[in-house]
Design a protein around this motif. Structure first.
Motif, short mmCIF file in Angstrom:
data_model
loop_
_atom_site.label_atom_id
_atom_site.label_comp_id
_atom_site.label_asym_id
_atom_site.label_seq_id
_atom_site.Cartn_x
_atom_site.Cartn_y
_atom_site.Cartn_z
N VAL A 7 -9.30 -0.26 0.57
CA VAL A 7 -9.09 -0.10 2.12
C VAL A 7 -9.30 0.88 2.89
CG1 VAL A 7 -6.84 -0.38 3.39
CG2 VAL A 7 -6.93 -1.78 1.14
N GLU A 40 -6.37 1.13 -2.91
CA GLU A 40 -6.18 2.03 -1.86
C GLU A 40 -7.29 2.51 -1.21
OE1 GLU A 40 -2.90 2.86 -0.60
OE2 GLU A 40 -1.81 2.16 -1.89
N TYR A 76 -3.75 -6.37 2.70
CA TYR A 76 -4.97 -6.79 2.24
C TYR A 76 -4.36 -8.14 1.01
CZ TYR A 76 -2.69 -4.98 -2.37
OH TYR A 76 -1.91 -4.85 -3.21
N LEU A 88 0.92 -1.28 0.02
CA LEU A 88 0.10 -0.11 -0.05
C LEU A 88 0.97 1.11 0.06
CD1 LEU A 88 -2.70 -1.03 2.90
CD2 LEU A 88 -3.07 -0.89 0.27
N GLU A 104 -11.98 0.43 5.90
CA GLU A 104 -11.43 1.03 7.50
C GLU A 104 -12.12 2.02 7.96
OE1 GLU A 104 -6.77 1.05 8.52
OE2 GLU A 104 -7.51 2.84 7.62
N SER A 144 -1.70 1.84 8.94
CA SER A 144 -2.97 2.43 9.20
C SER A 144 -3.18 3.46 10.20
CB SER A 144 -3.82 1.16 9.85
OG SER A 144 -5.14 1.71 10.06
N LEU A 146 -7.91 -7.51 4.56
CA LEU A 146 -9.10 -7.28 3.76
C LEU A 146 -8.84 -8.33 2.58
CD1 LEU A 146 -11.48 -6.10 3.24
CD2 LEU A 146 -10.58 -4.15 2.28
N ILE A 150 -6.98 -1.86 8.93
CA ILE A 150 -6.73 -2.85 8.06
C ILE A 150 -5.22 -2.86 7.82
CG2 ILE A 150 -7.08 -3.62 5.68
CD1 ILE A 150 -9.83 -2.51 5.73
#
Length: 304
Positions: free
Chosen positions: A129, A126, A143, A42, A133, A47, A65, A140
């Motif tokens: 997620v 992106e 993924y 990511l 979230e 997060s 995820l 998260i």
């Protein structure tokens, strides 16, 4: 004479061991290349829902995820399925939350409210997620994205899967009898896509998707699948992307294997509602908060 026989036997054993070692190295080498190929981190470092990133090496509770994407030609498509998985190795448990694709929520980064699966069409992984979230108010950490059209290649690579079907139906020219059935790739894709003939609607479809995913994991983890590891790796490399590194995947396999001892499947409570002639799945705020609390507790996070 006895010495010659022993040397001969020792030579055979040596050849077998060398061959096995070369085979093991070849498997490991191909697995490593595949896992490097599917790794796609990511853009964000961590997060915003966490004060610090959890350590998989130290077996901290984590969330993943799982997204089933549905690309259409040159278009990105939508996330056909969304499943949030939380793993707690201390409690030896996992929770799987299937998020209805028509769930009405804020699309983070777009500034509008829409169906949650549209986040993928607007901004890919992106935005998906960040939107999930925000909707569940839980971090998260990672993924895994699977191309649903190519998912059939993975099913075929593991030799098909076995599921217990609770509803007889026909989908995409495939007929599925009630009871235990074996599915090849094309059948598994049709089986996991049906929802219009199911009185449970999207919830029935989500259940079948979880069945197929769990069956693939179980079959892929079987030692007998190693005989076909080349096809499995090819299918994975073509159809899977994940933020997990190779090292993290091995650590999950080692440190989180007992979470399967207790697996809870959670259904999000809500109701269908028409707004501006569009059908949405609306989740009451209280239900959303109760689910958020349950997931945060499972991740050993403060409950807000």
């Amino acid at each position: 004479m006895k010495k010659k026989v022993l040397l001969w036997i020792g030579g055979i054993i040596g050849v077998v061991l060398i061959g096995a070692g070369a085979y093991a190295y070849n498997v490991y080498n191909k697995v490593s290349k595949t896992l490097e190929g599917v790794h796609q981190p990511l853009e964000r470092e961590a997060s915003p829902k966490r004060t610090e990133q959890p350590s998989i090496k130290q077996a901290a509770p984590i969330s993943i995820l799982l997204m089933g994407s549905d690309p259409r030609g040159d278009e990105r498509g939508r996330s056909d399925s969304l499943i949030l998985i939380t793993l707690n190795p201390t409690l030896k448990s996992m929770k799987m939350v299937s998020i209805p694709r028509d769930t009405y929520t804020e699309i983070v980064g777009k500034g509008i409210k829409d169906k949650i699966n549209h986040a993928y069409a607007f901004g890919g992984v992106e935005m998906s997620v960040n939107t999930v979230e925000n909707f569940l108010d839980v971090p998260i950490d990672h993924y895994i994205e699977v191309n649903m059209e190519g998912f059939k290649d993975i099913v075929n690579a593991v030799g098909g899967v076995d599921v217990n079907n609770d509803l007889a139906f026909t989908q995409d020219n495939h007929t599925f009898a009630k009871g235990p059935i074996h599915l090849n790739g094309d059948e598994a894709l049709a089986y996991s896509r049906m929802r219009k003939q199911d009185p449970r609607g999207d919830f029935g479809r989500q259940m079948r998707q979880r069945q197929v995913i769990q069956a693939v994991i179980k079959k892929g983890a079987n030692v007998s699948s190693l005989a076909n590891y080349g096809s499995i790796l090819t299918a994975i490399q073509k159809n899977v992307k994940t933020s997990l590194t190779q090292e993290q995947m091995f650590e999950i396999q080692q440190n989180y294997r007992e979470v399967r001892n207790s697996n809870e499947e959670i259904q999000i409570e809500g109701k269908g509602q028409m707004m501006n002639n569009i059908w949405y799945y609306v989740v009451p705020e209280q239900s959303r908060q109760e689910l958020s609390k349950k997931l945060r507790e499972h991740l050993a996070l403060p409950v807000q």
